[in-house]
Design an enzyme around this catalytic site. Structure first.
Site, short mmCIF file in Angstrom:
data_model
loop_
_atom_site.label_atom_id
_atom_site.label_comp_id
_atom_site.label_asym_id
_atom_site.label_seq_id
_atom_site.Cartn_x
_atom_site.Cartn_y
_atom_site.Cartn_z
N ARG A 1 5.42 14.27 -3.92
CA ARG A 1 6.69 13.53 -4.01
C ARG A 1 6.66 12.68 -5.38
O ARG A 1 5.84 12.01 -5.82
CB ARG A 1 7.27 12.63 -2.86
CG ARG A 1 6.87 13.46 -1.53
CD ARG A 1 7.78 12.94 -0.36
NE ARG A 1 7.39 11.48 -0.05
CZ ARG A 1 7.56 11.16 1.13
NH1 ARG A 1 8.82 11.74 1.75
NH2 ARG A 1 7.37 10.09 1.78
N ASP B 1 12.78 2.81 8.21
CA ASP B 1 11.81 3.25 7.29
C ASP B 1 11.98 4.23 6.49
O ASP B 1 11.24 4.54 5.73
CB ASP B 1 10.46 3.26 8.34
CG ASP B 1 10.71 4.36 9.37
OD1 ASP B 1 11.62 4.16 10.29
OD2 ASP B 1 10.00 5.22 9.43
P1 AMP Z 1 8.87 10.24 9.82
O1 AMP Z 1 9.53 10.48 11.16
O2 AMP Z 1 8.31 11.53 8.95
O3 AMP Z 1 9.72 9.41 8.85
O4 AMP Z 1 7.61 9.54 10.07
C1 AMP Z 1 7.75 8.17 10.74
C2 AMP Z 1 6.19 7.51 10.96
O5 AMP Z 1 5.25 8.55 11.69
C3 AMP Z 1 5.57 7.34 9.55
O6 AMP Z 1 4.92 6.03 9.59
C4 AMP Z 1 4.85 8.39 9.16
O7 AMP Z 1 3.82 8.06 8.11
C5 AMP Z 1 4.26 8.80 10.50
N1 AMP Z 1 4.01 10.22 10.69
C6 AMP Z 1 4.56 11.06 11.10
N2 AMP Z 1 3.82 12.43 11.15
C7 AMP Z 1 2.57 12.09 10.92
C8 AMP Z 1 1.19 12.67 11.06
N3 AMP Z 1 1.38 13.75 11.17
N4 AMP Z 1 0.37 11.95 10.80
C9 AMP Z 1 0.13 10.67 10.50
N5 AMP Z 1 1.52 9.80 10.62
C10 AMP Z 1 2.57 10.74 10.71
MG MG Z 2 9.37 8.29 7.29
#
Ligand code: AMP
Ligand code: MG
Length: 524
Positions: A200, A276
């Site tokens: 990204r 976030d």
């Molecule tokens: P997102 O829904 O993708 O915005 O993610 C929300 C939070 O979960 C963020 O802190 C991400 O870094 C974490 N997260 C999502 N998927 C994973 C994964 N497979 N491994 C580690 N952290 C994750």
């Molecule tokens: Mg996120």
């Protein structure tokens, strides 16, 4: 092949081929005003976790050139190794990538600490006077991974890559994507899938949640350092204001309002508008279960996991405002330094409320003016908003295709109904469309521009090609078979969303029957 941080030229034919070492060396992690210099309260430095046998899935030539990278470099195996996060050498301690810490509200509920659970920052590239941070998403576990594996699957990585680039070419502020690198490393989701890493690209990856993190932990010094970083790097004009932090809130409010208007105007649903996932630069960021609507449903929920419909299409602007409220709350400790202690708290709250009101005064006119342009109305007249809303209501009632309705509207004649069919046929209730078209023609009679001029102007704002779910799905299905040509083709089509591309006419069509039960969840 050439890569230079200072030259404008991207020379693909040069004999002095740039090595990956030179590209790696051009990624600067040590700038004194870089996010990473904020220090250990903000991030953890760590290497990426290598993946076996990485391969190139896709590269955005346009993003590469913006960074001064020759896209041809992507064909070299070392490129895939590098952007998979596989070190070609031991990382010197001062060059180690970094995962940042943030917190946030998820689905309206305080979630506490989150952070880059699967993304690491590599540093910045400067080219043509622009600075961009590069971030590898899916590069392994970090201290913020919680229960996650730190990985991203091929499917969601291709979707994020394509959508980032499609958004950019629609003229909507967004983080961008340089490339997708795949690996056959198995990843467990609902089923076993393979992994991928998206690179990204953004001037900054700071989110509302970064501010909420330091506010919630009562760490005002860090909160201030973060705000100062963002102001000095991205909003230097705020320093002129009586209260630079309030001015920052105001700038972010306006940009977020504009972004919401942009999304509504193209029928885009983000799907996970948690705080976030809100960029401090007003960029679209974190593409997960997003969707461009096919048939228009004002209450469309693109995220299968969003059972309450919190992030439905029609609620996005409201949620943007709600998220800004969370940001304002987090900034409160910084506000009002110019006021005497006595009565400061009250004045600060009043100031913040006034600034947040700016969302409403910005969003509504921004969307109205976009809708006016979408209808091809060069002049502003009383009732234009009603005309636009009446069309949206009829589209909603008929589930008329969002993109095609607006695109085909350019074909209507202002004198008679002879050219109505391409839009009219999208409405089951033809009479409802005819009634609206009558009003529309009446309104067009007040316009001085010709049908041709109006059509040309409309075609510059109503895209013909958007990343429909079924198009992404087709590209993903082929990519799973290691055929990445469809990803490349789709990227090419979406790079020119407003142009007629006769050879790609089918990419502008209604979704096929098989696509009607496609579901997109948070799982990525
Ligand atoms: P997102 O829904 O993708 O915005 O993610 C929300 C939070 O979960 C963020 O802190 C991400 O870094 C974490 N997260 C999502 N998927 C994973 C994964 N497979 N491994 C580690 N952290 C994750
Ligand atoms: Mg996120």
């Amino acid at each position: 092949m050439s890569f230079s941080r200072t030259s404008n030229a991207v020379r693909a034919d040069s004999a002095d081929a740039l090595s990956m070492e030179e590209l790696a060396a051009a990624i600067d992690i040590g700038r004194p005003d870089a996010f990473v210099q904020l220090g250990t309260a903000f991030l953890t430095r760590l290497p990426a976790v290598p993946v076996p046998d990485p391969y190139l899935v896709a590269v955005s030539a346009d993003a590469a050139q913006r960074l001064g990278i020759d896209p041809a470099l992507a064909r070299e195996p070392a490129f895939a190794e590098f952007f998979a996060g596989n070190p070609t050498r031991d990382w010197p301690a001062d060059q180690l990538p970094y995962a940042t810490v943030y917190s946030g509200h998820q689905f309206g509920v305080w979630a506490g600490q989150l952070g880059d659970g699967r993304a690491i920052g590599l540093g910045e590239v400067e080219h043509n006077g622009e600075r961009f941070e590069l971030q590898l998403k899916g590069a392994g576990r970090t201290p913020y991974s919680r229960m996650g594996d730190g990985r991203a699957v091929l499917r969601s990585s291709i979707r994020e890559f394509l959508c980032s680039e499609a958004m950019h070419h629609l003229g909507i502020p967004t983080t961008r994507a340089l490339c997708v690198i795949g690996s056959d490393l198995p990843i467990r989701r609902e089923t076993i899938e393979t992994s991928a890493i998206v690179t990204r690209v953004s001037p900054s990856f700071v989110r509302f949640g970064h501010f909420e993190h330091f506010y919630s932990n009562d760490r005002v010094d860090e909160l201030k350092a973060l705000a100062d970083h963002v102001i000095d790097r991205f909003y230097p004009q705020c320093r002129e204001a009586d209260d630079p932090y309030l001015a920052l809130l105001s700038e972010v409010t306006l940009r977020t309002a504009d972004l919401m208007a942009d999304w509504q105007a193209v029928g885009f649903c983000h799907g996970v508008m948690n705080t976030d996932n809100m960029s401090i630069l007003g960029l679209a960021i974190d593409y997960g279960p997003f969707g461009f609507m096919d048939g228009f449903n004002a209450h469309h929920v693109c995220n299968h996991s969003d059972t309450q419909g919190r992030y439905s299409y029609s609620r996005q602007p409201q949620v943007g405002y709600w998220n800004l409220f969370c940001l304002a709350q987090a900034l409160v400790p910084l506000f009002g330094a110019q006021y005497p202690e006595e009565g400061r708290a009250e004045r600060v709250i009043e100031d913040a409320q006034r600034v947040l009101e700016g969302f409403k005064t910005r969003f509504a006119p921004a969307l109205e003016s976009k809708m006016r342009a979408k209808l091809g109305l060069a002049e502003t007249r009383e009732g234009d908003d009603k005309l636009a809303n009446a069309l949206l209501e009829a589209m909603h009632a008929n589930r008329a295709d969002f993109t095609l309705t607006f695109r085909n509207l350019a074909k209507l004649s202002k004198t008679d109904a002879s050219n109505d069919a391409p839009v009219r046929d999208l409405f089951l209730d033809r009479a409802a469309f005819d009634a609206w078209a009558n009003d529309y023609r009446a309104r067009l009679s007040h316009e001085t521009q010709s049908d041709e001029a109006r059509a040309a102007a409309m075609n510059r704002v109503n895209p013909k090609y958007v990343l429909r779910n079924h198009l992404a799905e087709q590209a993903i299905r082929q990519a799973r078979e290691k055929d990445f040509s469809e990803v490349e083709r789709l990227l090419r089509v979406l790079t020119h969303p407003f142009d007629e591309q006769p050879e790609f006419e089918s990419y502008a069509g209604l979704p096929p029957d098989w696509a009607s039960d496609l579901e997109v969840s948070c799982s990525s």
